[in-house]
Design a protein around this motif. Structure first.
Motif, PDB file in Angstrom:
ATOM      1  N   GLU A   1       0.692  -1.178  -0.007  1.00  0.00           N
ATOM      2  CA  GLU A   1       0.077   0.019   0.143  1.00  0.00           C
ATOM      3  C   GLU A   1       0.908   1.145   0.147  1.00  0.00           C
ATOM      4  OE1 GLU A   1      -2.466  -0.907   3.436  1.00  0.00           O
ATOM      5  OE2 GLU A   1      -3.802  -2.010   2.263  1.00  0.00           O
TER       6      GLU A   1
ATOM      7  N   ASP B   1      -3.359 -13.840 -10.308  1.00  0.00           N
ATOM      8  CA  ASP B   1      -3.296 -12.769 -10.949  1.00  0.00           C
ATOM      9  C   ASP B   1      -3.782 -13.042 -12.618  1.00  0.00           C
ATOM     10  OD1 ASP B   1      -2.428  -9.540 -11.368  1.00  0.00           O
ATOM     11  OD2 ASP B   1      -1.533 -10.563 -13.230  1.00  0.00           O
TER      12      ASP B   1
ATOM     13  N   ARG C   1      -7.833 -13.575 -12.262  1.00  0.00           N
ATOM     14  CA  ARG C   1      -8.298 -12.205 -12.002  1.00  0.00           C
ATOM     15  C   ARG C   1      -8.461 -11.669 -13.559  1.00  0.00           C
ATOM     16  NH1 ARG C   1      -5.209  -8.410  -9.876  1.00  0.00           N
ATOM     17  NH2 ARG C   1      -6.893  -6.876  -9.919  1.00  0.00           N
TER      18      ARG C   1
ATOM     19  N   GLU D   1     -12.569  -9.583 -10.573  1.00  0.00           N
ATOM     20  CA  GLU D   1     -12.184  -9.831  -9.121  1.00  0.00           C
ATOM     21  C   GLU D   1     -12.485 -10.932  -8.467  1.00  0.00           C
ATOM     22  OE1 GLU D   1      -9.785  -6.931 -10.090  1.00  0.00           O
ATOM     23  OE2 GLU D   1      -9.733  -7.909  -8.000  1.00  0.00           O
TER      24      GLU D   1
ATOM     25  N   ARG E   1      -1.492  -0.713  -8.158  1.00  0.00           N
ATOM     26  CA  ARG E   1      -2.485  -1.264  -7.522  1.00  0.00           C
ATOM     27  C   ARG E   1      -3.018  -2.563  -8.043  1.00  0.00           C
ATOM     28  NH1 ARG E   1      -5.663   1.356  -3.903  1.00  0.00           N
ATOM     29  NH2 ARG E   1      -4.734   3.564  -4.347  1.00  0.00           N
ATOM     30  N   GLU E   2      -2.670  -2.986  -9.197  1.00  0.00           N
ATOM     31  CA  GLU E   2      -3.285  -4.278  -9.805  1.00  0.00           C
ATOM     32  C   GLU E   2      -2.444  -5.293  -8.825  1.00  0.00           C
ATOM     33  OE1 GLU E   2      -5.308  -5.702 -11.639  1.00  0.00           O
ATOM     34  OE2 GLU E   2      -6.048  -3.828 -12.893  1.00  0.00           O
TER      35      GLU E   2
ATOM     36  N   GLN F   1      -3.676  -5.799  -5.271  1.00  0.00           N
ATOM     37  CA  GLN F   1      -4.924  -6.592  -5.181  1.00  0.00           C
ATOM     38  C   GLN F   1      -4.626  -8.098  -5.328  1.00  0.00           C
ATOM     39  OE1 GLN F   1      -7.856  -5.240  -4.605  1.00  0.00           O
ATOM     40  NE2 GLN F   1      -8.900  -7.186  -4.560  1.00  0.00           N
ATOM     41  N   SER F   2      -3.641  -8.566  -6.396  1.00  0.00           N
ATOM     42  CA  SER F   2      -3.293  -9.872  -6.309  1.00  0.00           C
ATOM     43  C   SER F   2      -2.620 -10.372  -5.205  1.00  0.00           C
ATOM     44  CB  SER F   2      -2.198 -10.092  -7.246  1.00  0.00           C
ATOM     45  OG  SER F   2      -2.971  -9.885  -8.741  1.00  0.00           O
TER      46      SER F   2
ATOM     47  N   ARG G   1      -3.525  -9.150  -2.115  1.00  0.00           N
ATOM     48  CA  ARG G   1      -4.727  -9.251  -1.169  1.00  0.00           C
ATOM     49  C   ARG G   1      -5.148 -10.393  -1.159  1.00  0.00           C
ATOM     50  NH1 ARG G   1      -7.403  -3.322  -2.522  1.00  0.00           N
ATOM     51  NH2 ARG G   1      -6.375  -2.051  -0.813  1.00  0.00           N
TER      52      ARG G   1
ATOM     53  N   THR H   1     -11.359  -4.610  -2.008  1.00  0.00           N
ATOM     54  CA  THR H   1     -10.828  -3.996  -3.517  1.00  0.00           C
ATOM     55  C   THR H   1     -11.385  -2.947  -3.820  1.00  0.00           C
ATOM     56  OG1 THR H   1     -10.647  -4.656  -5.835  1.00  0.00           O
ATOM     57  CG2 THR H   1     -12.682  -5.163  -4.882  1.00  0.00           C
ATOM     58  N   ASP H   2     -10.409  -1.834  -4.392  1.00  0.00           N
ATOM     59  CA  ASP H   2     -10.920  -0.515  -4.479  1.00  0.00           C
ATOM     60  C   ASP H   2     -10.401  -0.435  -6.272  1.00  0.00           C
ATOM     61  OD1 ASP H   2      -8.118  -0.897  -4.626  1.00  0.00           O
ATOM     62  OD2 ASP H   2      -7.821   0.274  -2.697  1.00  0.00           O
ATOM     63  N   LEU H   3     -10.761  -1.517  -6.865  1.00  0.00           N
ATOM     64  CA  LEU H   3     -10.662  -1.366  -8.405  1.00  0.00           C
ATOM     65  C   LEU H   3     -11.876  -1.369  -8.944  1.00  0.00           C
ATOM     66  CD1 LEU H   3      -7.718  -4.055  -8.887  1.00  0.00           C
ATOM     67  CD2 LEU H   3      -7.516  -1.792  -9.463  1.00  0.00           C
TER      68      LEU H   3
END
Length: 372
Positions: free
Chosen positions: A103, A182, A185, A190, A320-321, A324-325, A327, A346-348
């Motif tokens: 982050e 990844d 996704r 997601e 950010r990608e 997410q992976s 996470r 997720t914030d995507l």
């Protein structure tokens, strides 16, 4: 004539040396520095003007881009240093060893505007790209079920060479699964909820050798995945894609299967099953094999990085990608420890693919599920 860009490769281990050799192979890139305090100069790929230095700070004022191939725990320090110097950086996967560190990197990249790419190199594979295109086109309808595997046998000397791999964090969940997360996704959107069980019966080490998981996707699809580095099998991306000649290959095997409301797709063979008429288990289906070129995704990733450095395109796999992976993988590890399902925040954006857009249109559900 485009000017030659100067690159620093940080870390002279296995993947760092691969990156260095690829930089040397591109006509408009110069391997200006290799950064590694412990490297033997005889083992470091180098051009006539390559300099071996011990600290990234010695290189940042003299390069156009950085390839960060250090151990995971050092990604935060290296990435933040490059961003602070205004130098775009390609960070090997995973983006960091902890979510907090990842982050920090994301915040620094997005605040500064300095490009940070994450080395999820399968995103550059023509095989995966073609599969994403097929699913996004609606050829199989709305995805409803996903099956995947990463089954391979690591030799004993893999653990002898790096004893940390026998301890917590050294198993296939945190080392290998992030690649497949990844890729899934990219294929299906997601992952918003996971449940996992892990075991170490095969090697009896302090770390898992096998894990089985269930996956819930934001578009309503459900999936299963099994990963094992103790399985004498070839159902892994490395061995089915035939993109890395260092592995034994099984060209007739698949490691992912995505089934939708109108057909299914197996990856990486790209066997596509569709129904010309009514979709039913009693009706005739047609199987075709879609073609795609076979190219080294690491080469294509470096080519893309060069385009980013020249300001010709935006990063394909931004920080950010990568977060997410990571996470998802951390959620899998948490679920394996506790035995409980874990939601993945997720914030995507919700509609990451044409398949997700069709789900919204069909159901009217437009809120991207964060805590199902």
């Amino acid at each position: 004539m485009k000017r030659t860009l100067r690159i620093a490769v940080v870390g002279a281990g296995l993947i760092g040396r691969q990156h260095a050799r690829r930089v040397l192979g591109r006509p408009r890139l110069e391997l200006r520095y290799v950064v590694d305090p412990f490297a033997d100069p005889a083992d470091v790929p180098a051009g006539p003007d390559t300099v071996l230095v011990a600290d990234l700070g010695q290189a940042l004022g003299d390069v156009d881009g950085v390839v960060l191939a250090t151990p995971n725990a050092a990604h935060r320090e290296g990435a933040l240093a490059a961003v602070a110097a205004g130098v775009p950086v390609l960070v090997e996967k995973p983006i960091a060893d902890t979510l907090e560190a990842a982050e920090e990197i994301v915040t620094a990249a997005e605040t500064s505007g300095v490009p940070v790419l994450v080395g999820h190199h399968r995103r550059y594979s023509p095989l995966l790209a073609r599969a994403v295109e097929i699913i996004g086109s609606g050829a199989i309808g709305d995805p409803v079920a996903v099956m995947g595997s990463a089954l391979f046998r690591k030799p004993d000397d893999y653990f002898e060479a790096a004893p940390w791999r026998t301890e917590s964090g050294g198993g296939p969940i945190l080392i290998n699964l992030v690649h497949d997360v990844d890729a899934l996704r990219a294929l299906c959107g997601e992952i918003v909820r996971v449940q996992a069980v892990a075991g170490s019966a095969a090697r009896a080490l302090a770390v898992e050798d096998t894990a089985a998981l269930t996956l819930s996707f934001a578009n309503g699809a459900l999936g299963t995945f099994i990963v094992s580095d103790a399985a004498a099998s070839a159902r892994s991306w490395e061995q089915t894609s035939r993109e890395n000649p260092g592995y034994d290959t099984a060209e007739d095997e698949d490691c992912y299967h995505v089934a939708g409301t109108r057909g299914s797709l197996s990856v990486p063979t790209l066997r596509l099953r569709t129904y010309p008429g009514e979709v039913s288990w009693s009706e005739r289906s047609v199987v075709t094999t879609v073609t795609a070129p076979r190219q080294d995704p690491l080469d294509l990733q470096l080519e893309h990085f060069e385009h980013v450095l020249r300001g010709e395109t935006a990063p394909r796999v931004r920080a950010r990608e990568g977060l997410q992976s990571l996470r998802v993988v951390h959620a899998v590890a948490q679920s394996a420890r506790t035995g409980l399902p874990v939601s993945v925040p997720t914030d995507l954006p919700a509609a990451r693919s044409a398949a997700a857009a069709r789900f919204v249109q069909r159901t009217g559900v437009d809120d991207h599920v964060v805590n199902p």
